[in-house]
Design a protein around this motif. Structure first.
Motif, mmCIF file in Angstrom:
data_model
loop_
_atom_site.group_PDB
_atom_site.id
_atom_site.type_symbol
_atom_site.label_atom_id
_atom_site.label_comp_id
_atom_site.label_asym_id
_atom_site.label_seq_id
_atom_site.Cartn_x
_atom_site.Cartn_y
_atom_site.Cartn_z
ATOM 1 N N THR A 80 41.077 37.632 64.062
ATOM 2 C CA THR A 80 40.163 36.971 63.128
ATOM 3 C C THR A 80 38.799 36.717 63.765
ATOM 4 O O THR A 80 38.689 36.096 64.823
ATOM 5 C CB THR A 80 40.751 35.624 62.672
ATOM 6 O OG1 THR A 80 42.073 35.826 62.190
ATOM 7 C CG2 THR A 80 39.890 35.015 61.574
ATOM 8 N N LEU A 89 30.623 32.860 53.821
ATOM 9 C CA LEU A 89 31.491 33.135 54.958
ATOM 10 C C LEU A 89 31.853 34.613 54.952
ATOM 11 O O LEU A 89 32.371 35.124 53.962
ATOM 12 C CB LEU A 89 32.752 32.275 54.868
ATOM 13 C CG LEU A 89 33.937 32.683 55.739
ATOM 14 C CD1 LEU A 89 33.595 32.565 57.222
ATOM 15 C CD2 LEU A 89 35.164 31.844 55.395
ATOM 16 N N TYR A 142 35.227 33.464 50.686
ATOM 17 C CA TYR A 142 34.896 34.350 51.798
ATOM 18 C C TYR A 142 34.592 35.748 51.284
ATOM 19 O O TYR A 142 34.926 36.121 50.151
ATOM 20 C CB TYR A 142 36.044 34.416 52.810
ATOM 21 C CG TYR A 142 37.348 34.891 52.212
ATOM 22 C CD1 TYR A 142 37.630 36.257 52.068
ATOM 23 C CD2 TYR A 142 38.305 33.975 51.766
ATOM 24 C CE1 TYR A 142 38.827 36.681 51.502
ATOM 25 C CE2 TYR A 142 39.495 34.398 51.203
ATOM 26 C CZ TYR A 142 39.752 35.748 51.076
ATOM 27 O OH TYR A 142 40.930 36.173 50.506
ATOM 28 N N LEU A 149 34.045 37.547 57.145
ATOM 29 C CA LEU A 149 35.058 37.645 58.183
ATOM 30 C C LEU A 149 35.695 39.024 58.199
ATOM 31 O O LEU A 149 35.600 39.784 57.228
ATOM 32 C CB LEU A 149 36.125 36.562 58.040
ATOM 33 C CG LEU A 149 37.188 36.664 56.958
ATOM 34 C CD1 LEU A 149 38.309 35.680 57.243
ATOM 35 C CD2 LEU A 149 36.616 36.396 55.581
ATOM 36 N N ASP A 158 33.585 25.114 57.239
ATOM 37 C CA ASP A 158 33.170 25.110 55.835
ATOM 38 C C ASP A 158 33.014 23.676 55.321
ATOM 39 O O ASP A 158 32.027 23.347 54.651
ATOM 40 C CB ASP A 158 34.223 25.863 55.001
ATOM 41 C CG ASP A 158 33.823 26.016 53.546
ATOM 42 O OD1 ASP A 158 33.048 26.939 53.232
ATOM 43 O OD2 ASP A 158 34.285 25.203 52.716
ATOM 44 N N PHE A 167 35.014 27.995 67.138
ATOM 45 C CA PHE A 167 33.713 28.350 66.555
ATOM 46 C C PHE A 167 32.597 27.610 67.279
ATOM 47 O O PHE A 167 32.828 26.638 67.999
ATOM 48 C CB PHE A 167 33.654 28.077 65.051
ATOM 49 C CG PHE A 167 33.754 26.627 64.627
ATOM 50 C CD1 PHE A 167 32.876 25.652 65.096
ATOM 51 C CD2 PHE A 167 34.710 26.234 63.697
ATOM 52 C CE1 PHE A 167 32.953 24.331 64.677
ATOM 53 C CE2 PHE A 167 34.805 24.904 63.271
ATOM 54 C CZ PHE A 167 33.917 23.953 63.767
ATOM 55 N N ILE A 218 38.364 27.766 60.376
ATOM 56 C CA ILE A 218 37.325 28.205 59.443
ATOM 57 C C ILE A 218 37.050 27.123 58.408
ATOM 58 O O ILE A 218 35.892 26.843 58.066
ATOM 59 C CB ILE A 218 37.742 29.520 58.764
ATOM 60 C CG1 ILE A 218 37.823 30.649 59.805
ATOM 61 C CG2 ILE A 218 36.786 29.895 57.643
ATOM 62 C CD1 ILE A 218 38.461 31.919 59.291
ATOM 63 N N PHE A 224 34.649 35.689 62.449
ATOM 64 C CA PHE A 224 33.949 35.229 61.248
ATOM 65 C C PHE A 224 32.543 34.751 61.573
ATOM 66 O O PHE A 224 32.219 34.428 62.715
ATOM 67 C CB PHE A 224 34.741 34.108 60.557
ATOM 68 C CG PHE A 224 34.993 32.899 61.418
ATOM 69 C CD1 PHE A 224 34.121 31.819 61.416
ATOM 70 C CD2 PHE A 224 36.118 32.842 62.238
ATOM 71 C CE1 PHE A 224 34.349 30.708 62.217
ATOM 72 C CE2 PHE A 224 36.360 31.734 63.045
ATOM 73 C CZ PHE A 224 35.466 30.661 63.029
#
Length: 431
Positions: free
Chosen positions: A267, A165, A251, A167, A152, A305, A148, A269
């Motif tokens: 997780t 963000l 977040y 999540l 970012d 991602f 993550i 996101f």
């Protein structure tokens, strides 16, 4: 005689041409650079794969597989599909080449075009450009936070600030079956149309991902996975949040976040930018603990991602960030006569070998036209060479921004310009 057909790009597939393509390159390379700084090695994937890879890996009940894939039979009668996403292909490559039998986690990054048959609109294309990473083989909340944080950092490194963000956790094998039953019971008690009811029977979580406003209102009180996490899944998610706090990554926990692919667990996101209107997502991802085993490999977890280059470009434009890429060249040569052109061609080759980007005025232009071309090229310096200069063993140099002019011995031109561009900070040095 009829005029030849003028061809256009297929509907929903953008071209990136100069000068705007410079901004595209800046965004793509900036996102990739953030991944490489965290130790992600490059992987190059096929643009098409066996259709079964995506049907099994992405999920037959997803919109991607059921509605959006470009699938066709090749000349051998095999069903192949233009890749709609990157994770399934990466997992196939890791299994096929035995990368999972080496040091773990396997950390890979990639970029390129992906294909989905969707209704074209701003920010949603049928050929979309993405940068992705995958970290495979280790189930560690700190790794989730790293993935993550890489995204970012990629956005922020480009100057993007107006994103957020979101999540959540989609649970694991210890709590998802019970939640599935709860959600399915709730959904089948609603007045759903038959296609949605069938989707609720096959994969009820997919119903929560439906974008229709009337359906979203109908499922507003649906049970949420985050309220039914097992102790282990809750502990995993809490540790991810703790690591994000330590990394300084802001977040928002969004219990209603549902990603559009079946393989996500734990997780999950998404990065959102409200300056893009309805198509607000600029990237996202999550953990996929059972995907490798599902594709015939070892039972190893993974997280990754996909970040939209096109969407990020639009978000930067919405924020007014200067997207000008590097100029086309550092040095532009202006020959005055055939003998000067022959010598400048050789000098250009030497400068390029030294890592400078060099262009020349071709086609026998006059001085005025050639200097206009030099200004348009974005070069910092122009080299002007004529018969008199050749006789004297020198070449004229002009700083195109300040207008300063001076002569350089021909034997010294490569060394002097290299030093000046190093001192002034050339936009791009090719080594």
């Amino acid at each position: 005689m009829s005029k030849p057909t003028i061809f256009s790009a297929p509907k929903g597939i953008p071209d990136y041409v100069p000068p705007g393509s410079g901004g595209f390159v800046v965004v793509r390379d900036g996102l990739i650079t953030a991944a490489r700084r965290a130790g992600y090695a490059h992987i190059e994937l096929p643009v098409f794969e066996e259709t079964g890879l995506f049907a099994r890996g992405v999920g037959e009940s997803t919109d991607v597989v059921s509605k959006e894939m470009y699938t066709f039979a090749d000349r051998g009668g095999r069903s192949v599909t233009l890749r709609p996403e990157g994770t399934a292909g990466v997992m196939r490559a890791v299994i096929e080449h035995g990368l999972d039998r080496g040091a773990l986690p396997v950390k890979l990054c990639y970029s390129g075009p992906f294909f989905r048959y969707e209704r074209p609109q701003a920010g949603r294309y049928r050929q979309l450009q993405q940068v992705g990473i995958e970290a495979i083989g280790v189930d560690d909340p700190a790794l989730d936070a790293e993935v993550i944080a890489v995204a970012d950092a990629g956005f922020r490194g480009l100057g993007l600030t107006g994103f957020r963000l979101e999540l959540t956790s989609l649970g694991d094998a210890t709590c998802r079956p019970h939640y599935r039953e709860l959600l399915q019971e709730y959904l089948l008690g609603l007045p759903l149309d038959e296609p949605t009811r069938e989707r609720a029977r096959i994969n009820p979580l997919r119903v929560l991902d439906d974008k229709r406003p009337e359906l979203r209102a109908l499922v507003a009180d649906a049970p949420l996975m985050i309220n039914h996490l097992s102790d282990s899944a809750r502990a995993h998610f809490d540790e991810v949040l703790s690591h994000l706090d330590a990394l300084g990554v802001a977040y928002t926990v969004n219990p209603r976040l549902v990603r559009g692919l079946d393989y996500y667990t734990k997780t999950t996101f998404e990065f959102v930018h409200d300056g893009l209107g309805a198509q607000s997502g600029i990237g996202g991802g999550g953990r996929y603990d059972g995907l490798m085993a599902q594709l015939g490999g070892a039972s190893l977890s993974g997280i990754g991602f996909g970040l939209g280059v096109d969407r990020t470009l639009l978000a930067l434009t919405a924020e007014g960030v200067d997207l000008a890429g590097p100029g086309g060249c550092d040095v532009f040569g202006v020959p005055l006569g055939d003998a000067a052109k022959a010598r400048l061609v050789a000098i250009a080759g030497q400068l390029r070998a030294a890592g400078l980007r060099v262009d020349l005025a071709y086609g026998g232009r006059g001085v005025k036209g050639a200097m206009k071309a030099a200004d348009r090229s974005g070069a910092r310096y122009a080299l002007v060479l004529g018969d008199r200069d050749l006789a004297e063993g020198t070449i004229g140099c002009k700083h195109l921004e300040t207008g300063e002019q001076w002569s350089i011995p021909l034997a010294d031109v490569v060394g002097e310009l290299s030093a000046k561009l190093d001192e002034g900070g050339a936009d791009v040095r090719i080594r």
